[in-house]
Write a protein that holds these residues in place. Structure first.
Motif, PDB file in Angstrom:
ATOM      1  N   VAL A 190       0.859  -1.183   0.000  1.00 31.11           N
ATOM      2  CA  VAL A 190       0.000   0.000   0.000  1.00 31.11           C
ATOM      3  C   VAL A 190       0.891   1.227   0.000  1.00 31.11           C
ATOM      4  O   VAL A 190       1.701   1.401   0.905  1.00 31.11           O
TER       5      VAL A 190
ATOM      6  N   ALA B  31      -5.308  -9.962   9.520  1.00 28.43           N
ATOM      7  CA  ALA B  31      -4.805  -8.947   8.581  1.00 28.43           C
ATOM      8  C   ALA B  31      -3.961  -7.975   9.388  1.00 28.43           C
ATOM      9  O   ALA B  31      -4.371  -7.519  10.456  1.00 28.43           O
ATOM     10  N   GLN B  32      -2.785  -7.724   8.899  1.00 23.92           N
ATOM     11  CA  GLN B  32      -1.861  -6.820   9.589  1.00 23.92           C
ATOM     12  C   GLN B  32      -1.377  -5.778   8.600  1.00 23.92           C
ATOM     13  O   GLN B  32      -1.039  -6.119   7.470  1.00 23.92           O
ATOM     14  N   ALA B  33      -1.335  -4.536   9.038  1.00 23.32           N
ATOM     15  CA  ALA B  33      -0.787  -3.479   8.191  1.00 23.32           C
ATOM     16  C   ALA B  33       0.379  -2.859   8.940  1.00 23.32           C
ATOM     17  O   ALA B  33       0.245  -2.479  10.103  1.00 23.32           O
TER      18      ALA B  33
ATOM     19  N   LEU C 114      -9.956  -0.821   9.852  1.00 22.11           N
ATOM     20  CA  LEU C 114      -9.694  -2.196   9.424  1.00 22.11           C
ATOM     21  C   LEU C 114     -10.679  -3.144  10.098  1.00 22.11           C
ATOM     22  O   LEU C 114     -10.833  -3.121  11.318  1.00 22.11           O
TER      23      LEU C 114
ATOM     24  N   PHE D  99     -10.518  -2.684   4.565  1.00 25.37           N
ATOM     25  CA  PHE D  99      -9.697  -1.578   5.066  1.00 25.37           C
ATOM     26  C   PHE D  99     -10.138  -0.329   4.323  1.00 25.37           C
ATOM     27  O   PHE D  99      -9.944  -0.199   3.115  1.00 25.37           O
TER      28      PHE D  99
ATOM     29  N   LEU E   2      -0.297   6.107   4.722  1.00 22.66           N
ATOM     30  CA  LEU E   2      -0.475   4.756   4.157  1.00 22.66           C
ATOM     31  C   LEU E   2       0.753   4.410   3.321  1.00 22.66           C
ATOM     32  O   LEU E   2       0.875   4.849   2.179  1.00 22.66           O
TER      33      LEU E   2
ATOM     34  N   ASP F 163       3.246  -2.499   4.153  1.00 25.74           N
ATOM     35  CA  ASP F 163       2.752  -3.817   3.764  1.00 25.74           C
ATOM     36  C   ASP F 163       1.390  -4.078   4.394  1.00 25.74           C
ATOM     37  O   ASP F 163       1.173  -3.771   5.563  1.00 25.74           O
ATOM     38  N   PHE F 164       0.537  -4.682   3.617  1.00 26.15           N
ATOM     39  CA  PHE F 164      -0.764  -5.106   4.118  1.00 26.15           C
ATOM     40  C   PHE F 164      -0.810  -6.617   3.894  1.00 26.15           C
ATOM     41  O   PHE F 164      -0.787  -7.073   2.752  1.00 26.15           O
TER      42      PHE F 164
END
Lengths: 239, 604
Positions: free
Chosen positions: B140, B166-168, B180, B193, B211, B214-215
């Motif tokens: 992202v 899910a991890q950002a 999220l 998201f 932003l 990594d997503f």
């Protein structure tokens, strides 16, 4: 759980129930020659737990031990676990798998687990499934010894003691009030026992419907037909 | 990402990433909409970073409501068209490798004043199971605040979803966390998201976006049964990942490059990684270290069991590894292989154990037998298909193609170890992947004459946490039953897993997933087949190579995949400028500069 004994050398069967508390482990087979031991643990219906008279009990766990091979097989209504020395393999009843080694094989499918050792000693554990959301009944197991003549006559246990010929005679047949339940007297092991003709189901060949087997039902936890009393066969652990 | 030189003139008002995953097969669409608010034409560039394992399947450009679709063409054909456009000074797009896991797709287009442009890139990939989960990786990185920014992921797994996360990397506060959402129930999972403009700002009064990063979406499926077969429209896929089996003991030889180029950080990180790996080695395993520079030295003369005493001794040995000399890959590998062969012949390792060679090198062979083809020949002959070879290429100064070919033809694979602060963790991570073989000599069998076009169905190992995927086509679409057997050697026993499928029941069960995309198994099969043909092609020669190339090309064109053999071309035929965009897939191949100059960047 109920026991059906197809008596060696006779075209007839004996059956009896063992009524014990859920959690109790019974010794089914102990064969000092082959080193095989089979124990079974009892489970009970979920309902009527306070009224033991109405409660039905079944086999919920079967433990098969082959001491010379350092092999233990635990079959529950959930899974099948092989303890091979320190190594452990776990399978689900949803698996269709054949496990083979030079000395034994285990075949699992959704209905039965068949354990075979060496020259034809074969045990079959059948999974009897009830409706998943049934509020009383639980899945339970059936245990069968196929080709029991391959087991040694030195075997003991609730099933094992019958791996040798058993002499019995039935007399005084009395139809009673219910024509399907003939009462009679059985002469066995120097005991005179009151027995009733009944029918049990053998699920070896037809897992879903079973096959009717006529047998002489021995009351009081098989007392008189088994060596000693049933509590002699209670052991502390599955293995 | 969309930007021009003066970002204010180009407003990106929408970026949507829509991912639909059906049975591990991911279909991703990235759509960005922008408007040129300047009073003159502006060049707008659009770039997307996508996984290296993905194939682009479509790219369209919509300018003022007119859509220009992409066409997949054979690379040479596309290249000629592309060169012609570039030689006329026209703009063009390209894909290049970007970092460890990604490659970057970039395209630029001239947008007239007041015009709107929509970029839509579609790519597909088969998510591979690693250490017990599937991972979907999205980069992202919008260049400005985007009014309507969203990532929507829908997952459908017939086996049921057992976990979803899910991890950002850029989510640093609760405010952004609220943008999220993730949920799963039964067979369906969903991740969304949608940060608002305020949530995107790097600070309350800032105009730039936070932003950037990594997503990552991870999930796994229920494993009530070890295998799952799905059949749709005459194509089938068979997933196999048994659990609850004991680990097969390993005989592992580490062949480590200690040549002068490993000086400094590389050798330090190698030592750190090996020390960590030694902590994870199980007592029933056997091991040895082979060090090569100009010469070869071994820790022990033979493989030794990983007893606590031997591990302690190994630690001391590893701590004293020092760099020196040149690079003799041939002798290093042959020493390790011969040691494993000898141990097996002399029964000094357990009968039911499996052997593995792991080589780590940072450069090309330059002493002893240094011809890559000859080394490959020697290694292939020495291993003789008995066990796999894994090659870890450290850093950039190496012939990675050689390492990859060498590993692939010996049933292993190659992995790059990136020269970075976490190189030791990369090494350790690789070891964890292969540390737990549950089955060896795995063979997936189907009824004879019932199937066609089967993908790879034999594997040296099945590792805990991974998954074997086999796909193919049914000869008779109307067959009622489908049966598959998976045979393998376990730690103590041989196992045969049987999967029987009632096709009528399956058809009913799979109807509900048509809402995602019905042809996913056919595309999954095509994806897997192309991937495997391309791998095979790396070690093929002459007519065999031509044949493999032709098959892979044919499938790439038929299924609209941008692979290393094809390119996607987007043209605006009625435009007087005759603009053109191209989507390409870079490989690890050494890049040959084209005879006529054009602006093209490729390679790693």
């Amino acid at each position: 759980p109920h026991f059906i004994i197809q008596v060696r050398g006779k075209k007839d069967a004996i059956c009896f129930n063992i009524d014990e508390e859920p959690g109790t482990v019974l010794r089914l087979i102990q064969d000092p020659i082959t080193g095989l031991t089979v124990n079974g643990q009892i489970i009970g219906d979920q309902g009527n737990s306070s009224n033991s008279k109405n409660r039905k009990t079944y086999l919920g766990k079967v433990g098969i031990v082959n001491s010379p091979m350092d092999l233990r097989i635990e079959v529950t209504t959930e899974k099948i676990t092989l303890h091979n020395g320190a190594a452990q393999s776990t399978f689900s009843w949803l698996d269709t798998v054949t496990v083979t080694s030079e000395r034994f094989s285990v075949k699992i499918n959704r209905e039965a687990t068949v354990v075979s050792f060496g020259k034809g000693i074969t045990f079959k554990v059948i999974l009897h499934q009830v409706w998943k959301k049934h509020h009383i009944h639980l899945h339970f197991l059936g245990f069968y010894v196929l080709d029991s003549d391959k087991m040694s006559t030195k075997s003991h246990g609730l099933l094992g003691q019958f791996f040798r010929p058993l002499a019995f005679q039935v007399s005084d047949l009395n139809p009673g009030n219910d024509p399907s339940k003939i009462h009679a007297t059985m002469l066995v092991k120097k005991h005179r026992l009151a027995v009733t003709r009944g029918y049990q189901k053998d699920y070896r060949k037809d897992v879903h419907n079973g096959t009717q087997v006529g047998c002489w039902f021995v009351h009081n936890n098989g007392q008189g037909v088994i060596d000693g009393v049933h509590s002699d066969y209670i052991v502390s652990d599955l293995f | 990402n969309v930007l021009d030189e003066k970002a204010d003139d180009i407003e990106v008002y929408s970026t949507k990433v829509s991912c639909k995953v059906t049975s591990r097969f991911a279909h991703n669409v990235v759509t960005t909409r922008a408007v040129n608010r300047a009073d003159a034409a502006k060049e707008v560039s659009f770039d997307v970073e996508l996984p290296k394992t993905a194939f682009i399947t479509n790219f369209t450009l919509t300018i003022d409501g007119v859509t220009y679709p992409g066409n997949v063409k054979e690379k040479e054909v596309a290249k000629k068209q592309y060169e012609k456009a570039v030689s006329q000074g026209k703009t063009a797009g390209l894909v290049k490798a970007s970092g460890r896991k990604l490659e970057k797709f970039t395209v630029s287009v001239n947008v007239a004043a007041g015009s709107k442009v929509t970029f839509e890139l579609t790519y597909e990939e088969l998510l591979k199971r690693n250490k017990g989960k599937y991972e979907m990786y999205l980069k992202v990185q919008p260049k400005q605040l985007v009014k309507d920014f969203e990532i929507e992921v829908d997952i459908f797994e017939p086996q049921g979803i057992s976990m979803l996360d899910a991890q950002a990397s850029f989510i640093t506060n609760d405010l952004l966390g609220s943008a999220l959402s993730k949920s799963f129930s039964g067979k369906k999972g969903h991740v969304s998201f949608k940060p608002s403009l305020d949530q995107q700002r790097s600070c309350p009064t800032c105009g730039d976006t936070l932003l950037n990063g990594d997503f990552i979406i991870t999930y796994d499926v229920n494993r009530e049964s070890p295998a799952n077969v799905q059949i749709v429209n005459g194509y089938f896929v068979h997933f196999f990942a048994p659990q609850g089996l004991p680990v097969v003991p390993k005989n592992v030889v580490f062949v480590i490059d200690i040549s002068g180029s490993m000086y400094g950080r590389k050798i330090e990180q190698t030592r750190d990684a090996l020390l960590k790996i030694l902590e994870d080695i199980k007592e029933e395993d056997y091991l040895n270290f082979i060090l090569f520079d100009s010469d070869v030295t071994t820790w022990k003369d033979t493989l030794v069991q990983a007893t606590p005493e031997n591990i302690q001794e190994a630690r001391e040995f590893v701590k004293n590894i020092r760099d020196r000399g040149m690079t003799n890959i041939n002798d290093g590998l042959l020493t390790g292989i011969s040691m494993l062969n000898k141990a097996r012949e002399e029964h000094t390792v357990p009968e039911r154990s499996t052997s593995i060679v792991i080589m780590l090198t940072d450069g090309d062979a330059n002493v002893g037998e240094s011809r890559p083809a000859k080394i490959q020949e020697n290694v292939l002959s020495a291993i003789g298909g008995r066990f796999p070879l894994y090659n870890l290429g450290f850093g950039n100064n190496l012939n990675y193609n050689f390492l990859e070919s060498l590993a692939l033809e010996n049933d292993g694979f190659a992995r790059r170890i990136y020269e970075d602060s976490d190189a030791n963790l990369q090494l350790q991570g690789f070891y964890e992947e292969v540390a737990n073989p549950l089955l060896t000599s795995v063979e997936v069998e189907y009824p004879e004459n019932a199937i066609l076009d089967l993908t790879r169905n034999t594997y040296q190992h099945f590792y805990d946490g991974s998954e074997i995927v086999v796909a193919g086509r049914l000869v008779d679409e109307d067959m009622n039953n489908f049966k598959a057997d998976v045979k393998g050697h376990g730690a103590l026993t041989d196992l045969t897993f049987t999967e029987e499928v009632d096709l009528k029941e399956m058809e009913k069960a799979l109807q509900e997933q048509d809402y995602i995309f019905g042809s996913y198994i056919e595309r999954l099969w095509a994806y897997l087949t192309i991937e495997q043909l391309l791998d095979k092609r790396k070690n093929a020669h002459g007519s065999e190579k031509e044949n493999l190339t032709a098959q892979a090309l044919d499938l790439s064109l038929k299924y609209h995949f941008v692979t290393p053999l094809t390119s996607m071309v987007v043209t605006k035929p009625e435009d007087s400028d005759n603009q053109m965009a191209i989507a390409d897939k870079p490989g690890e191949a050494s890049y040959q500069p084209p005879s006529s100059p054009y602006y093209y960047v490729d390679g790693d």
